[in-house]
Design a protein around this motif. Structure first.
Motif, mmCIF file in Angstrom:
data_model
loop_
_atom_site.group_PDB
_atom_site.id
_atom_site.type_symbol
_atom_site.label_atom_id
_atom_site.label_comp_id
_atom_site.label_asym_id
_atom_site.label_seq_id
_atom_site.Cartn_x
_atom_site.Cartn_y
_atom_site.Cartn_z
ATOM 1 N N THR A 1 0.834 -1.206 0.000
ATOM 2 C CA THR A 1 0.000 0.000 0.000
ATOM 3 C C THR A 1 0.865 1.251 0.000
ATOM 4 O OG1 THR A 1 -1.787 -1.161 1.146
ATOM 5 C CG2 THR A 1 -1.787 1.235 1.263
ATOM 6 N N SER B 1 1.302 3.899 -3.068
ATOM 7 C CA SER B 1 0.916 5.301 -2.870
ATOM 8 C C SER B 1 1.957 6.228 -3.472
ATOM 9 C CB SER B 1 0.753 5.595 -1.377
ATOM 10 O OG SER B 1 -0.293 4.831 -0.825
ATOM 11 N N ASP C 1 1.717 5.886 -7.279
ATOM 12 C CA ASP C 1 0.508 6.566 -7.748
ATOM 13 C C ASP C 1 0.709 8.071 -7.787
ATOM 14 O OD1 ASP C 1 -2.507 6.781 -8.207
ATOM 15 O OD2 ASP C 1 -2.288 7.882 -6.331
ATOM 16 N N ILE D 1 -3.125 8.057 1.004
ATOM 17 C CA ILE D 1 -3.940 6.846 0.850
ATOM 18 C C ILE D 1 -5.284 7.299 0.291
ATOM 19 C CG2 ILE D 1 -4.883 4.807 1.986
ATOM 20 C CD1 ILE D 1 -1.902 4.871 2.134
ATOM 21 N N VAL E 1 -5.578 4.056 -4.221
ATOM 22 C CA VAL E 1 -4.718 3.226 -3.370
ATOM 23 C C VAL E 1 -5.552 2.202 -2.613
ATOM 24 C CG1 VAL E 1 -3.113 3.267 -1.436
ATOM 25 C CG2 VAL E 1 -2.983 5.040 -3.195
ATOM 26 N N THR F 1 -5.280 -1.741 -2.734
ATOM 27 C CA THR F 1 -5.139 -2.563 -1.540
ATOM 28 C C THR F 1 -6.179 -3.675 -1.520
ATOM 29 O OG1 THR F 1 -4.287 -0.661 -0.308
ATOM 30 C CG2 THR F 1 -5.097 -2.525 0.977
#
Length: 887
Positions: free
Chosen positions: A119, A123, A126, A446, A450, A454
């Protein structure tokens, strides 16, 4: 006991066919009842049937509607039953997990670690690579660059090339360009040096993002002699002007000249502006429009809707061919390359770093899934009696698999929730410790994408570690299990668990090898000679605004600053240079040696820097031949230069370069207006100009009075802690001119250290991920060996009863562990050889197949496996033979 184990229906597919038969029977029954009523009323059979059909209506239509309603009802019932079953299975799974808190805790923490790391890294990926730029239709934005004969596409665009592209294009909606220019802002608090951009009016048209307030400048303002206007960044608007909207229309002082603020750019420009605080019109001069060899401009183009990138680049290549007819020796191929603007923003090296990290955390997740799968396989053994009873009560294999998968899903969701929390913490640490300069990294959060990632990772993880144990649990042999119940249901060794541990070890070795290669690369960088002495050396920068300082006053001002700094107690020497080594790069152009460079040879592309007397002594770069630049070269006289050893060898070979002439693109304080002959007075040692991970480059040094730049770095050597002298340095500069700000203050040690910050960041993350993989692999080895010892308790008891020594039992257990470990290491070495190719662009001074790294990581992992097997081995030697035989 789950009451759904008793099958309520022999076939849950019945609803697909049964409604048709049921509806037909029902319609026939009602129709026959109506016919019977007619017959009872005295009607003939035909009349009774006709009356029944007339009363009943369209039989086919009624049958179809009834069939549709029956199917919908059955489907609704089935879905409700399925959902109730899932909920019931989930409750049962929660009870099972609560009943085994040790197993649950280990499994959840393992999953949280794997999912949380994924995660956090996603992040970052991303935010930096995947999040679109905040402009209209960013998919049509491209970074445009020329291609060199060597295939390099990192050169910027020359001014005349940009003009040809931007004025001649028909396939691009707009082609905009920028080039760097710094300014000193005064009148808004303390003087501060700001990074700025000269930008074309088409720059704003290409990016298409409206201003926060005001407007952008126009073509009429983007010209030589046009009005002095400026667009400020949103950050400058907030920090320097207190978010006062009245700043629009107000005049501010930049380098002592008034500029009218006409607009405020939104934050969307911050990532691509490379820290720029303001924009002024590009206003290309006549001289710049003829500088084919000076590649200064960063160019962005927006394609028209429906136009492909290939078509747009073909148009630009046509312009390049026309330019080559005018300037055939510009050194470029005439080819143009275009990359999506977001890719150009990130850069190829950073993109590869993030992809490597994303792949690494994926491997950590695989190891975590292997560990949880091993736990579930071991747990399934203890539940074989329960599963056998379910089979005996009628639960089929599909029900058992479904039950086990739902339990795995419950475990996965718990791990995912903990993983999101762990990911948020890891992300905060990564953002805080990441090196400066990575665009958009600080904006990583987050977010919805994201969380979706996840969720997908959690589902994949649940399938990875849940399917095989569920399938294995469904294979339970009822009779064999019930017969074995007297022996606690224990069975022989499970080869699948050993295979999972082998895979974990192999994947962990890939991570460790990648981390080892980056460690070796970092060590190789640190061993590289910089060409200067960075210790006890302080650096800061000063800029002389053109409005206050004419060309003739620059050299004298630098001299007065140096005199003041040298007078500070504790300063042993001080000097100035136009561009710092290591981190500042340098401007470059071609240099030749008359009479030596062959005709038709363009010579060598050399960086140039202007320096003050005492520069080479201050920075600690030795002069190998001749002499350094001194005070006698500062007065009007012959043009001279010091060249580095690399350039001396390239131009003159074994000849002595001292006293020979070179032709370079710099005259005397006239920029690039003509090529001037200079006499070589010295040869300096090579210096790292572009970072420790880049090779030496050709360099030429001038006296700063013969070619000055208005921004220069001040170097101060002082024993002890030179940073403590900065207040005195500021006072010395303020004594010359209190409006001159000092900026980018740092020790040279820090500059050298920061030059390797990005690869070190990647290295540290891979070390952490590799260590995590090593720990998980060790846990997996321990779990399998401990499980095998438990399964072989009776066998070991018999061996001990028959005279086997504790040492032989210890050796037996350790040998099993080493067999698994060595198999994993061998597989991991092969995988690492393949995976190391992905690091080829990130490592320096070490081969991707470095034998020392591969051998040492294999030894470390083997040693870890040995340590992990010691506790089960010692436990095996302490088995009581009598208790074991009674069990």
């Amino acid at each position: 006991m789950n009451n759904r184990d008793e099958p309520s229906r022999p076939d849950r597919r019945f609803w697909r066919k049964a409604p048709t038969a049921n509806v037909a029977d029902e319609v026939a029954f009602h129709l026959q009842s109506a016919i019977d009523e007619g017959l009872a009323a005295g009607l003939s059979a035909d009349a009774a049937r006709a009356a029944a059909l007339q009363r009943f209506g369209d039989v086919e239509r009624v049958s179809a509607e009834l069939h549709h309603l029956a199917v919908r009802g059955e489907q609704t019932l089935y879905r409700r039953e399925w959902l109730e079953g899932v909920v019931q299975d989930a409750r049962h799974g929660l009870r099972q997990l609560r009943a085994s808190p040790g197993f649950t805790l280990i499994a959840l923490l393992t999953l949280a670690l794997g999912i949380g790391a994924n995660t956090a890294i996603f992040s970052l990926v991303d935010s930096v690579m995947l999040r679109p730029l905040g402009f209209a239709d960013p998919s049509r934005l491209y970074d445009l660059r020329p291609l060199s004969p060597e295939g390099d596409a990192h050169y910027n665009v020359a001014f005349p090339n940009y003009l040809a592209w931007s004025t001649g294009t028909r396939l691009f909606a707009a082609i905009g360009g920028t080039t760097n220019q710094s300014f000193t802002l005064t009148g808004a608090g303390a003087p501060q040096r700001l990074t700025g951009l000269r930008a074309s009016a088409t720059y704003w048209q290409a990016l298409e993002s409206p201003p926060v307030a005001g407007r952008y400048f126009t073509q009429a303002e983007d010209r030589v002699g046009g009005p002095r206007v400026v667009v400020i960044s949103h950050a400058l608007f907030v920090n320097a002007f207190g978010s006062d909207p009245g700043v629009v229309g107000r005049a501010i002082l930049l380098d002592g000249l008034p500029f009218t603020v006409i607009g405020i750019a939104p934050d969307t420009y911050a990532p691509i502006a490379n820290g720029a605080a303001l924009w002024v019109p590009l206003a290309i001069t006549t001289r710049e429009s003829q500088m084919y060899g000076d590649h200064e401009m960063v160019v962005t183009g927006r394609l028209r809707p429906g136009v492909s990138l290939d078509a747009g680049l073909a148009e630009l290549r046509g312009f390049e061919r026309d330019i080559q007819h005018i300037q055939p020796d510009d050194g470029f191929t005439g080819k143009v390359v275009g990359r999506p603007a977001v890719e150009a923003l990130v850069g190829h090296t950073a993109e590869r770093q993030f992809l490597v990290l994303l792949g690494a955390v994926g491997l950590v997740l695989l190891i975590a899934c292997g560990n949880v799968a091993n736990l579930l396989l071991a747990r399934a053994v203890s539940r074989r009696g329960e599963i056998a009873i379910r089979n005996a009560l009628g639960a089929n294999r599909r029900r058992i698999v479904a039950q086990m998968l739902v339990e795995s899903g419950v475990l996965t969701m718990g791990g995912a929730l903990l993983g999101v929390a762990a990911g948020a913490i890891i992300l905060r640490v990564l953002v805080a410790s990441a090196p400066a300069g990575i665009p958009r990294l600080a904006d990583a959060t987050i977010n919805g994408r994201v969380l979706l990632f996840t969720m997908v990772v959690a589902i994949v993880a649940g399938l990875l570690f849940g399917v095989v144990p569920a399938w294995r649990a469904s294979q339970t042999d009822l009779q064999a299990t019930l017969r074995a119940s007297g022996r606690d249901g224990r069975t022989g060794n499970d080869p699948l668990r050993g295979a999972l541990v082998i895979a974990e070890i192999a994947v962990a070795l890939v991570l460790l090898t990648a981390a080892g290669l980056l460690i070796r690369s970092s060590m190789a960088m640190q061993r590289e000679a910089t060409g200067f002495d960075a210790s006890s050396l302080l650096t800061t920068r000063v800029a002389l605004p053109i409005a206050q300082y004419g060309d003739l006053s620059v050299g004298g001002t630098y001299a007065r600053i140096l005199d003041g700094v040298r007078a500070i107690p504790g300063v042993t020497s001080a000097a100035m240079i136009s561009r710092m080594p290591i981190g500042a790069g340098g401007a470059d152009c071609m240099v030749t040696a008359p009479g030596i460079t062959p005709a038709g040879d363009d010579g060598r592309d050399a960086q140039f820097r202007s320096v003050s007397p005492d520069y080479f002594r201050t920075i600690g770069t030795p002069i190998l031949r001749g002499r350094a630049i001194d005070a006698t070269d500062m007065t009007s006289g012959p043009l001279v230069a010091v060249i580095n050893a690399r350039l001396a060898h390239s131009l003159f070979g074994d000849r002595d370069p001292i006293g020979r002439q070179i032709l370079h693109c710099i005259g005397i304080n006239d920029g690039y207006q003509h090529t001037a002959a200079r006499t070589v007075i010295g040869v300096a040692a090579d210096v790292r100009a572009n970072g420790l991970d880049n090779d030496f480059v050709d360099q030429v040094y001038y006296p700063y009075t013969q070619f000055f730049e208005r921004t220069a770095a001040l170097l101060i050597r002082a024993p002890g802690n030179p940073v403590a002298l900065m207040p005195a340095v500021r006072r010395a500069v303020a004594a010359v001119d209190p409006s001159l700000p000092l900026f980018r203050t740092a020790t040279m040690d820090a500059i050298v250290h920061d030059s390797t910050a990005s690869p070190r960041f990647t290295m540290l993350l891979l070390i952490l991920l590799g260590g995590t993989g090593l720990l998980l692999a060790a846990i997996g080895i321990y779990g399998v060996i401990a499980y095998q010892v438990g399964q072989r308790t009776r066998e070991i008891g018999v061996r001990l009863a028959l005279g086997a020594t504790p040492g032989s039992v210890w050796s037996l257990v350790v040998r099993q562990a080493m067999t698994v470990a060595l198999a994993g290491v061998l597989a991991g070495e092969l995988l690492a050889l393949v995976a190391a190719r992905a690091l080829s662009g990130l490592i320096y001074g070490v081969a991707p197949s470095d034998p020392l790294t591969f051998t040492s990581m294999g030894v470390i992992l083997t040693g870890t496996a040995l340590v992990a097997s010691l506790v089960p081995a010692v436990r095996a030697t302490r088995i009581d033979p009598i208790r074991a035989l009674r069990s």
